[in-house]
Design a protein around this motif. Structure first.
Motif, mmCIF file in Angstrom:
data_model
loop_
_atom_site.group_PDB
_atom_site.id
_atom_site.type_symbol
_atom_site.label_atom_id
_atom_site.label_comp_id
_atom_site.label_asym_id
_atom_site.label_seq_id
_atom_site.Cartn_x
_atom_site.Cartn_y
_atom_site.Cartn_z
ATOM 1 N N SER A 8 1.025 -1.137 -0.210
ATOM 2 C CA SER A 8 -0.008 -0.062 0.019
ATOM 3 C C SER A 8 0.824 1.443 0.009
ATOM 4 O O SER A 8 2.035 1.097 0.729
ATOM 5 N N GLN A 67 3.489 8.987 -1.443
ATOM 6 C CA GLN A 67 3.519 8.178 -2.645
ATOM 7 C C GLN A 67 2.243 8.405 -3.311
ATOM 8 O O GLN A 67 1.986 8.607 -4.650
ATOM 9 N N GLY A 88 11.360 9.767 6.578
ATOM 10 C CA GLY A 88 11.083 8.113 6.631
ATOM 11 C C GLY A 88 9.614 7.973 5.934
ATOM 12 O O GLY A 88 9.098 7.152 6.550
ATOM 13 N N SER A 89 9.255 8.614 5.131
ATOM 14 C CA SER A 89 7.904 8.402 4.636
ATOM 15 C C SER A 89 7.850 8.045 3.234
ATOM 16 O O SER A 89 6.742 7.919 2.650
ATOM 17 N N GLY A 90 9.023 7.489 2.712
ATOM 18 C CA GLY A 90 8.743 6.587 1.502
ATOM 19 C C GLY A 90 9.252 7.796 0.301
ATOM 20 O O GLY A 90 8.518 7.404 -0.716
ATOM 21 N N LYS A 91 9.698 8.936 0.341
ATOM 22 C CA LYS A 91 9.948 9.773 -0.702
ATOM 23 C C LYS A 91 10.765 9.239 -1.786
ATOM 24 O O LYS A 91 10.718 9.569 -2.969
ATOM 25 N N THR A 92 11.562 8.290 -1.660
ATOM 26 C CA THR A 92 12.636 7.513 -2.589
ATOM 27 C C THR A 92 11.759 6.794 -3.507
ATOM 28 O O THR A 92 11.816 7.070 -4.901
ATOM 29 N N GLU A 152 16.501 15.188 -0.946
ATOM 30 C CA GLU A 152 17.198 15.866 0.189
ATOM 31 C C GLU A 152 17.702 16.885 -0.336
ATOM 32 O O GLU A 152 18.950 17.555 -0.069
ATOM 33 N N ARG A 174 16.250 10.062 11.668
ATOM 34 C CA ARG A 174 16.756 8.754 11.376
ATOM 35 C C ARG A 174 16.158 7.579 12.316
ATOM 36 O O ARG A 174 16.399 6.516 11.993
ATOM 37 N N ARG A 178 10.930 5.609 11.616
ATOM 38 C CA ARG A 178 10.729 5.820 10.196
ATOM 39 C C ARG A 178 9.481 5.074 9.591
ATOM 40 O O ARG A 178 9.279 4.013 10.301
ATOM 41 N N ILE A 179 9.183 5.345 8.615
ATOM 42 C CA ILE A 179 7.814 4.761 8.142
ATOM 43 C C ILE A 179 6.853 3.994 9.365
ATOM 44 O O ILE A 179 6.556 3.098 9.211
HETATM 45 N N1 LIG Z 1 4.762 2.204 0.398
HETATM 46 C C1 LIG Z 1 5.589 1.529 1.607
HETATM 47 N N2 LIG Z 1 5.304 0.670 2.227
HETATM 48 C C2 LIG Z 1 6.033 0.174 3.421
HETATM 49 N N3 LIG Z 1 7.573 0.562 3.389
HETATM 50 C C3 LIG Z 1 7.871 1.435 2.570
HETATM 51 C C4 LIG Z 1 6.988 2.240 1.635
HETATM 52 N N4 LIG Z 1 7.437 3.245 1.055
HETATM 53 C C5 LIG Z 1 8.790 3.114 1.306
HETATM 54 N N5 LIG Z 1 8.827 2.124 2.415
HETATM 55 C C6 LIG Z 1 10.152 2.239 3.224
HETATM 56 O O1 LIG Z 1 10.279 3.325 4.180
HETATM 57 C C7 LIG Z 1 11.730 3.384 4.399
HETATM 58 C C8 LIG Z 1 11.989 4.937 4.193
HETATM 59 O O2 LIG Z 1 11.715 5.485 2.894
HETATM 60 P P1 LIG Z 1 12.576 6.532 2.237
HETATM 61 O O3 LIG Z 1 14.158 6.267 3.022
HETATM 62 O O4 LIG Z 1 12.369 6.574 0.734
HETATM 63 O O5 LIG Z 1 12.055 7.767 3.102
HETATM 64 P P2 LIG Z 1 12.386 9.331 3.030
HETATM 65 O O6 LIG Z 1 10.999 9.839 2.903
HETATM 66 O O7 LIG Z 1 13.320 9.623 1.818
HETATM 67 O O8 LIG Z 1 13.103 9.656 4.261
HETATM 68 P P3 LIG Z 1 14.435 10.875 4.498
HETATM 69 O O9 LIG Z 1 13.450 12.189 4.294
HETATM 70 O O10 LIG Z 1 14.688 10.665 5.856
HETATM 71 O O11 LIG Z 1 15.208 10.599 3.600
HETATM 72 C C9 LIG Z 1 12.530 2.634 3.624
HETATM 73 O O12 LIG Z 1 12.856 1.604 4.378
HETATM 74 C C10 LIG Z 1 11.309 1.882 2.680
HETATM 75 O O13 LIG Z 1 11.828 0.799 1.797
#
Ligand SMILES: Nc1ncnc2c1ncn2[C@@H]1O[C@H](COP(=O)(O)OP(=O)(O)OP(=O)(O)O)[C@@H](O)[C@H]1O
Length: 687
Positions: free
Chosen positions: A161, A166, A186-190, A297, A499, A502-503
């Motif tokens: 999900s 996203q 840690g909200s899944g931006k990548t 970032e 750090r 996260r998530i």
């Molecule tokens: N839809 C999803 N469901 C579950 N886990 C997810 C989902 N999307 C990403 N993740 C996991 O969440 C974690 C954090 O993701 P990510 O590093 O992209 O966060 P971020 O928002 O870029 O954080 P930051 O701003 O600190 O860099 C990773 O371990 C990733 O695998």
């Protein structure tokens, strides 16, 4: 002062890789310091405890090379009145010069609990924390993605999900628009940009070839992040083997990178500095096919002083002339970032996930088209809702023992905890790593080899990349973030504390402040960050569990307050261990001084907007020295610090690289070329 330069990672339990590397590290540092026995069997520490209102000073026996005093001398010294400390004497309380160190018959651990500034109550203003809903009930199947991509997400990346960011970002990017994305750490931006990027590249007909060169350029601020993003792309691209990802970053061999570039990289992930290096020196890098530019970032990239490098990259891409989609992502949006967006993007969509105070969840669900963020939103930072944020106010002298107590509490007496400790310089990272590893280790009876119940790992900007990778830092499992040296901005605070938790996971943060720095709590509150106070005594109370630091047992269960007196005695014993270790060899004294020096330099480099909180004139050098295990403030150092208080910024500028206290002024000329003007650059320190 770069963020990746500032990290000591302390974790528990050990993995094989960790134990090997940390053992090696300890062996090296031992060779370096050749320190004497840290924990002497017959350790006598002055308690520094005030009993019945009168402070008692005791002496400790020096290490074996010092001559023991006779009992008459000992009594005479004990009976001598405690001299009143003048301002000068306070800076250098006991030892007139280092050269006399070896001649001393006594080494005194001066009182830890006297002559400290009063600890004010911290009243964190009531603020409405900005929150974000991490997960949505929507699945990736709802998007029009290639079925193999959806399958990879669930089977390889284990995600089904969508997170809020996203859900809001992917449709915008799939529609071909530029986007500025802000969402908490840690909200899944990548994946928010990775999924649409892969979706769009796999659909290109005829199929993408290696020889096409870069179709997407992803810029990230640090090597560690470059490596992480690269690994995510490798996974996402599993069903689309014809698309080749590649990473360029400092610390790697240029020649090997050039060869890979020549062979062809379609998704190029790079740190800004290394990319510029290749732009200038590698003929085989061509940007004519680039369709995507991602600045992940982005605020940290600016913070780390990469404006100039970004300008070179933007201009190289603009010169290549291809039309492209631009994405800028961050957990915090700063003014500099908004300006960067304005010069690098065309009518971007602003995706802000946070539910700002008073706004409805529904409003937050819908990205705004081409509307720049209002000022208050720029300043309010969202932190994960399951993050517990604490602050502890600790006088300078007690910082080291308090840090040790936190580490013992979390790593020795609790299970499954992982800590990251942020400090302000590479020297301090190296120094603390060696000191803490040595002093907090257990020596089983009959064994000379110290054993650690937990592992220490260092992570900072001077490390080789393979060191970082070998440690396999499992950032998602970090449970505590300790900000031992406060960050230079609220945004940096958010990134550091992000750090953990996260998530949707739980996590905690602990910020160390000295009594003169408590106004920092208000600074954070102005960004809607609220901290809960932890009392120093509660932190130190962990020492009551650890009989390694037992006092003489004078206070055990005798009368009211005896527990606190015993706790203070234990803290003094621990401090004595630190000081014995540091003063055990000239090399370790030198390392401590170097670390203290870099700490002082970093202190002078806080931006002017924070000078009311962090000003060098509030720093008591003698007390700060104690937090580096030094018995006295080194002479030369106090002079350097005075120089800076008098307004001479020469010393700071020499070691300050990389940060801009004020946002850079970005501009774009009539030919579409970017430029920037740095307003001030004294924020970072790489001593
Ligand atoms: N839809 C999803 N469901 C579950 N886990 C997810 C989902 N999307 C990403 N993740 C996991 O969440 C974690 C954090 O993701 P990510 O590093 O992209 O966060 P971020 O928002 O870029 O954080 P930051 O701003 O600190 O860099 C990773 O371990 C990733 O695998």
């Amino acid at each position: 002062m770069t963020e990746d330069t500032l990290m000591i990672n302390i974790s528990s339990p050990l993995t094989n890789v960790h134990s090997i590397s940390s053992k090696k590290g300890r062996r090296l540092s031992r060779q370096k310091w050749t320190a004497n026995n840290t924990r002497t069997g017959k350790r006598k520490a002055s308690s520094g405890v005030q009993a019945g209102g009168s402070a008692k000073r005791r002496t400790i026996s020096a290490s074996s090379r010092h001559v023991k005093p006779n009992s008459a001398e000992r009594e005479k010294r004990a009976a001598a009145p405690v001299p009143k400390l003048s301002a000068k004497a306070r800076t250098s309380p006991q030892v007139p010069g280092e050269s006399k160190e070896h001649d001393r018959t006594f080494i005194k651990t001066s009182s830890l609990f006297r002559n400290n500034p009063e600890i004010p109550d911290v009243l964190s203003p009531v603020v409405t924390q900005v929150t974000e809903k991490v997960f949505t009930g929507n699945s990736f199947q709802e998007l029009e993605l290639h079925p193999h991509l959806v399958a990879t997400l669930s089977k390889v990346l284990n995600v089904t999900s969508m997170t809020s960011v996203q859900k809001q970002t992917i449709p915008v990017l799939l529609s071909g628009k530029d986007a500025v994305v802000r969402s908490q750490t840690g909200s899944g931006k990548t994946l928010a940009y990775g999924i649409p990027l892969v979706q769009s590249l796999q659909a290109i007909q005829p199929k993408v070839k290696r020889s096409d060169g870069p179709l997407a350029v992803v810029i990230v601020p640090t090597r560690e992040l470059a490596q992480q993003s690269f690994q995510i792309f490798q996974k996402l691209l599993k069903p689309f083997t014809w698309i080749v990802p590649g990473v360029l970053m400092g610390g790697e061999k240029r020649k090997a990178e050039k060869a890979r570039l020549r062979k062809g990289i379609n998704i190029l992930i790079s740190t800004p500095g290394r990319l510029v290096d290749h732009i200038k020196n590698t003929l085989s890098i061509a940007f004519s096919a680039v369709r995507w530019l991602v600045l992940d970032e982005a605020d940290r990239t600016l913070d780390l002083g990469f404006e100039k490098d970004l300008t070179v990259v933007l201009n190289a891409l603009n010169t290549a002339g291809s039309s492209r989609q631009n994405v800028l992502l961050s957990a915090t949006l700063t003014e500099g970032l908004s300006r960067l967006a304005s010069v690098s993007m065309t009518t971007p969509v602003y995706v802000h996930v946070s539910e700002a105070a008073g706004s409805s969840a529904e409003a937050a669900e819908h990205p705004r088209q081409a509307a720049p963020p209002a000022a208050p939103q720029v300043d309010s930072y969202a932190v994960p809702s399951r993050l517990q944020q604490h602050v502890v106010v600790v006088p300078s002298k007690l910082r080291l023992v308090c840090l040790a107590a936190v580490i013992l509490a979390k790593c020795k007496y609790e299970r499954g905890q992982k800590l990251i400790v942020f400090v302000s310089s590479c020297e301090a990272v190296e120094f603390l790593l060696t000191l803490l590893s040595a002093v907090l280790s257990d020596k089983p009876a009959g064994s000379h080899k110290p054993q650690l119940a937990f592992g220490f790992f260092r992570l900072h900007g001077n490390m080789q990349q393979q060191d970082v990778a070998a440690r396999g830092l499992d950032l998602p499992q970090v449970t505590w973030i300790v900000q031992y040296d406060p960050p230079v901005s609220a945004a940096e605070y958010v990134h550091r504390v992000g750090r953990t938790a996260r998530i949707g996971a739980r996590g905690s943060g602990l910020l160390f402040l000295t009594p003169s720095e408590t106004a920092y709590v208000d600074v954070l509150a102005s960004h809607n960050i609220s901290l809960c106070e932890m009392k120093m005594e509660d932190v130190l109370s962990t020492l009551m569990q650890d009989d390694h630091f037992k006092g003489r047992g004078r206070w055990e269960g005798k009368k009211a307050g005896s527990r606190e007196l015993e706790m203070r005695e234990r803290a003094t014993v621990l401090q004595t261990d630190f000081e014995n270790f540091v003063h055990g060899s000239p090399e370790s004294v030198q390392a401590a001084k170097k670390a203290l020096q870099s700490y002082v330099r970093a202190y002078t480099a806080y931006p002017s907007a924070l000078k009311h909180v962090f000003h060098i004139r509030n720093l008591h050098l003698g007390h700060a020295a104690k937090s580096f295990g030094l018995r006295d403030a080194p002479q030369g150092l106090s002079l350097a610090a005075e120089g800076t208080t008098k307004g001479s910024r020469k010393d700071i500028k020499r070691c300050a690289v990389g940060f801009s206290a004020q946002p850079a002024r970005w501009s774009v000329n009539s030919q579409g070329m970017c430029g920037y003007r740095r307003v001030e650059s004294t924020r970072g320190v790489r001593a």
